[in-house]
Design a protein around this motif. Structure first.
Motif, PDB file in Angstrom:
ATOM      1  N   PRO A 107      68.531  24.915  -8.569  1.00 52.58           N
ATOM      2  CA  PRO A 107      67.462  24.151  -7.904  1.00 52.58           C
ATOM      3  C   PRO A 107      67.710  23.928  -6.414  1.00 52.58           C
ATOM      4  O   PRO A 107      68.648  23.255  -6.020  1.00 52.58           O
ATOM      5  N   THR A 108      66.845  24.537  -5.614  1.00 52.83           N
ATOM      6  CA  THR A 108      66.941  24.382  -4.164  1.00 52.83           C
ATOM      7  C   THR A 108      65.602  24.048  -3.529  1.00 52.83           C
ATOM      8  O   THR A 108      65.541  23.791  -2.334  1.00 52.83           O
ATOM      9  N   ASP A 109      64.539  24.062  -4.307  1.00 55.75           N
ATOM     10  CA  ASP A 109      63.194  23.888  -3.775  1.00 55.75           C
ATOM     11  C   ASP A 109      62.594  22.588  -4.309  1.00 55.75           C
ATOM     12  O   ASP A 109      62.633  22.329  -5.505  1.00 55.75           O
ATOM     13  N   ASP A 110      62.049  21.783  -3.426  1.00 53.72           N
ATOM     14  CA  ASP A 110      61.451  20.511  -3.829  1.00 53.72           C
ATOM     15  C   ASP A 110      59.934  20.561  -3.927  1.00 53.72           C
ATOM     16  O   ASP A 110      59.271  19.543  -3.842  1.00 53.72           O
ATOM     17  N   ARG A 111      59.373  21.755  -4.125  1.00 51.72           N
ATOM     18  CA  ARG A 111      57.925  21.888  -4.279  1.00 51.72           C
ATOM     19  C   ARG A 111      57.589  22.109  -5.750  1.00 51.72           C
ATOM     20  O   ARG A 111      57.868  23.162  -6.289  1.00 51.72           O
ATOM     21  N   GLY A 112      56.959  21.095  -6.374  1.00 50.85           N
ATOM     22  CA  GLY A 112      56.541  21.214  -7.769  1.00 50.85           C
ATOM     23  C   GLY A 112      55.104  21.678  -7.865  1.00 50.85           C
ATOM     24  O   GLY A 112      54.801  22.718  -8.433  1.00 50.85           O
ATOM     25  N   VAL A 113      54.198  20.905  -7.301  1.00 55.81           N
ATOM     26  CA  VAL A 113      52.776  21.272  -7.256  1.00 55.81           C
ATOM     27  C   VAL A 113      52.156  20.570  -6.046  1.00 55.81           C
ATOM     28  O   VAL A 113      52.543  19.450  -5.705  1.00 55.81           O
ATOM     29  N   TYR A 114      51.227  21.249  -5.405  1.00 58.61           N
ATOM     30  CA  TYR A 114      50.592  20.709  -4.210  1.00 58.61           C
ATOM     31  C   TYR A 114      49.407  19.842  -4.597  1.00 58.61           C
ATOM     32  O   TYR A 114      48.582  20.211  -5.428  1.00 58.61           O
ATOM     33  N   VAL A 115      49.316  18.670  -3.988  1.00 54.66           N
ATOM     34  CA  VAL A 115      48.185  17.767  -4.214  1.00 54.66           C
ATOM     35  C   VAL A 115      47.349  17.783  -2.949  1.00 54.66           C
ATOM     36  O   VAL A 115      47.716  17.188  -1.929  1.00 54.66           O
ATOM     37  N   HIS A 116      46.219  18.467  -3.009  1.00 56.55           N
ATOM     38  CA  HIS A 116      45.391  18.689  -1.824  1.00 56.55           C
ATOM     39  C   HIS A 116      44.879  17.409  -1.170  1.00 56.55           C
ATOM     40  O   HIS A 116      44.975  17.283   0.056  1.00 56.55           O
ATOM     41  N   PRO A 117      44.333  16.446  -1.918  1.00 50.16           N
ATOM     42  CA  PRO A 117      43.824  15.246  -1.248  1.00 50.16           C
ATOM     43  C   PRO A 117      44.916  14.472  -0.506  1.00 50.16           C
ATOM     44  O   PRO A 117      44.655  13.858   0.517  1.00 50.16           O
ATOM     45  N   ALA A 118      46.140  14.520  -1.020  1.00 48.44           N
ATOM     46  CA  ALA A 118      47.251  13.819  -0.368  1.00 48.44           C
ATOM     47  C   ALA A 118      47.897  14.672   0.723  1.00 48.44           C
ATOM     48  O   ALA A 118      48.647  14.163   1.550  1.00 48.44           O
ATOM     49  N   GLY A 119      47.625  15.978   0.708  1.00 45.10           N
ATOM     50  CA  GLY A 119      48.196  16.875   1.697  1.00 45.10           C
ATOM     51  C   GLY A 119      49.703  17.011   1.589  1.00 45.10           C
ATOM     52  O   GLY A 119      50.385  17.201   2.589  1.00 45.10           O
ATOM     53  N   ARG A 120      50.222  16.950   0.355  1.00 50.93           N
ATOM     54  CA  ARG A 120      51.675  17.042   0.195  1.00 50.93           C
ATOM     55  C   ARG A 120      52.036  17.614  -1.171  1.00 50.93           C
ATOM     56  O   ARG A 120      51.202  17.687  -2.069  1.00 50.93           O
ATOM     57  N   TRP A 121      53.296  17.995  -1.278  1.00 51.13           N
ATOM     58  CA  TRP A 121      53.836  18.521  -2.521  1.00 51.13           C
ATOM     59  C   TRP A 121      54.414  17.381  -3.360  1.00 51.13           C
ATOM     60  O   TRP A 121      55.038  16.472  -2.827  1.00 51.13           O
TER      61      TRP A 121
END
Length: 185
Positions: A107-121
């Motif tokens: 595990p090296t990546d902290d992107r699970g799923v993008y939340v468009h309205p919040a503009g963040r992963w």
């Protein structure tokens, strides 16, 4: 999670209809299967878990589609609602898995799923350590039970094929990064 796990979850969502509205259950299950697989078509976009992953928007659309299905329960309205609920479930549960790294067991990546309205992963929780992990296969098996025992025809066939693909994928998963780096780059 594996795409086949998401598909099995979509079929499982439709399981109550096998008792409540058996005439609508096969269409709902097939739509759930399709909705469970749909978000991962963004693998081809280079923006996986961002381009077709809309946990908030699918959920909102599913509420509207469910209201339409309750007011006018036809094959099309029920299928539309189950497609959207399954796509929403796919996106939400992706955050339960690993990140977007090539070797998610490292595990090296902290992107699970993008939340468009919040503009963040949303960060990955790693409850299912990575797609194709043994616990992912167990989950796929459990969620496949309704497709195997409550449905027949195309739903059962797709469930059996999904389980077979899951077993093969889990068996070769840790070898795939080597194949990708050797042959695709």
């Amino acid at each position: 999670m594996m795409n086949t796990t998401h598909a099995a979850m979509g079929v499982a969502l439709a399981a109550p209809l096998a008792v409540v509205a058996p005439e609508l259950a096969p269409a709902a299950a097939l739509a759930g299967f399709a909705g469970g697989t749909f978000p991962d078509f963004d693998l081809f976009s280079g923006q996986h878990r961002r381009t077709l992953h809309f946990p908030v928007y699918y959920s909102a659309a599913a509420l509207v589609a469910s209201a339409a299905a309750l007011l006018a329960p036809t094959t099309a309205t029920v299928a539309g609602a189950f497609f959207l609920w399954s796509a929403a479930l796919h996106c939400v549960t992706d955050a339960a898995g690993g990140g977007l790294e090539l070797r998610p067991w490292e595990p090296t990546d902290d992107r699970g799923v993008y939340v468009h309205p919040a503009g963040r992963w949303i960060r990955p929780r790693r409850w299912i350590r990575y797609d194709g992990a043994p616990e992912d296969l167990v989950l796929a098996g459990v969620f496949s039970l309704p497709g195997l025992f409550l449905f027949d025809g195309a739903v059962r066939t797709l469930t059996v094929v999904g389980l077979a693909v899951s077993v093969v994928y889990v068996a070769v998963r840790k070898r795939l990064p080597e194949v990708e780096t050797r042959f695709l780059r």
